[in-house]
Write a protein that holds these residues in place. Structure first.
Motif, mmCIF file in Angstrom:
data_model
loop_
_atom_site.group_PDB
_atom_site.id
_atom_site.type_symbol
_atom_site.label_atom_id
_atom_site.label_comp_id
_atom_site.label_asym_id
_atom_site.label_seq_id
_atom_site.Cartn_x
_atom_site.Cartn_y
_atom_site.Cartn_z
ATOM 1 N N LEU A 48 0.820 -1.210 0.000
ATOM 2 C CA LEU A 48 0.000 0.000 0.000
ATOM 3 C C LEU A 48 0.854 1.260 0.000
ATOM 4 O O LEU A 48 0.466 2.278 -0.566
ATOM 5 N N SER A 49 2.008 1.185 0.628
ATOM 6 C CA SER A 49 2.869 2.373 0.712
ATOM 7 C C SER A 49 3.573 2.674 -0.608
ATOM 8 O O SER A 49 4.105 3.761 -0.788
ATOM 9 N N THR A 50 3.563 1.730 -1.551
ATOM 10 C CA THR A 50 4.277 1.935 -2.814
ATOM 11 C C THR A 50 3.364 2.104 -4.028
ATOM 12 O O THR A 50 3.856 2.425 -5.098
ATOM 13 N N VAL A 51 2.063 1.901 -3.865
ATOM 14 C CA VAL A 51 1.170 2.002 -5.021
ATOM 15 C C VAL A 51 0.903 3.460 -5.366
ATOM 16 O O VAL A 51 0.892 4.331 -4.499
ATOM 17 N N GLU A 52 0.690 3.698 -6.658
ATOM 18 C CA GLU A 52 0.399 5.063 -7.108
ATOM 19 C C GLU A 52 -1.079 5.392 -6.955
ATOM 20 O O GLU A 52 -1.433 6.466 -6.495
ATOM 21 N N MET A 62 -7.998 -0.804 -2.613
ATOM 22 C CA MET A 62 -8.739 -0.596 -1.376
ATOM 23 C C MET A 62 -9.695 -1.746 -1.097
ATOM 24 O O MET A 62 -10.887 -1.652 -1.345
ATOM 25 N N ASP A 63 -9.167 -2.839 -0.586
ATOM 26 C CA ASP A 63 -9.994 -3.955 -0.166
ATOM 27 C C ASP A 63 -10.191 -3.876 1.344
ATOM 28 O O ASP A 63 -9.785 -2.908 1.991
ATOM 29 N N PHE A 64 -10.816 -4.894 1.897
ATOM 30 C CA PHE A 64 -11.130 -4.865 3.330
ATOM 31 C C PHE A 64 -9.866 -4.830 4.192
ATOM 32 O O PHE A 64 -9.800 -4.086 5.179
ATOM 33 N N ALA A 65 -8.850 -5.601 3.814
ATOM 34 C CA ALA A 65 -7.602 -5.597 4.584
ATOM 35 C C ALA A 65 -6.967 -4.204 4.558
ATOM 36 O O ALA A 65 -6.441 -3.742 5.578
ATOM 37 N N SER A 66 -7.030 -3.538 3.414
ATOM 38 C CA SER A 66 -6.485 -2.173 3.313
ATOM 39 C C SER A 66 -7.230 -1.227 4.237
ATOM 40 O O SER A 66 -6.621 -0.387 4.917
ATOM 41 N N GLN A 67 -8.557 -1.360 4.268
ATOM 42 C CA GLN A 67 -9.362 -0.515 5.156
ATOM 43 C C GLN A 67 -8.971 -0.734 6.622
ATOM 44 O O GLN A 67 -8.885 0.223 7.398
#
Length: 100
Positions: A19-23, A29-34
């Motif tokens: 997540l820290s490297t995506v543009e 943005m899936d559930f784990a990202s949330q």
């Protein structure tokens, strides 16, 4: 138990790094990202995030299999619905052979 907990922590850390490297964040943005962002805001603890991810990994196959089982029973009990579903599938897929 410790091995499973460690594996979950590793998976979450890998997701955090990704997540820290995506543009474009909205594509990831899936559930784990949330959950990770909720932890970053202070809404959840690391333990909360680990527990949620663990429960998703463990519970999903069981709930999915039960849901599919009851769906198939309901389809079998309602042949007109089954016919409608088959027509819709044929409309979308056409005469192509279905593949696994």
């Amino acid at each position: 138990s410790k091995d499973l907990k460690g594996a979950m922590e590793n998976l979450i850390e890998q997701k955090r790094q990704k997540l820290s490297t995506v543009e474009k964040l909205d594509e990831h943005m899936d559930f784990a990202s949330q959950l990770i962002f909720a932890q970053n805001r202070g809404d959840l603890t690391a333990e909360n995030v680990n527990q949620c991810v663990l429960e998703m990994m463990i519970a999903a196959p069981d709930t999915l299999s039960v849901t599919l089982f009851f769906m198939l029973i309901l389809i079998a009990e309602h042949p007109t619905v089954e016919e409608e579903m088959m027509r819709e599938i044929e409309t979308v897929v056409g005469k192509q052979e279905l593949q696994r």
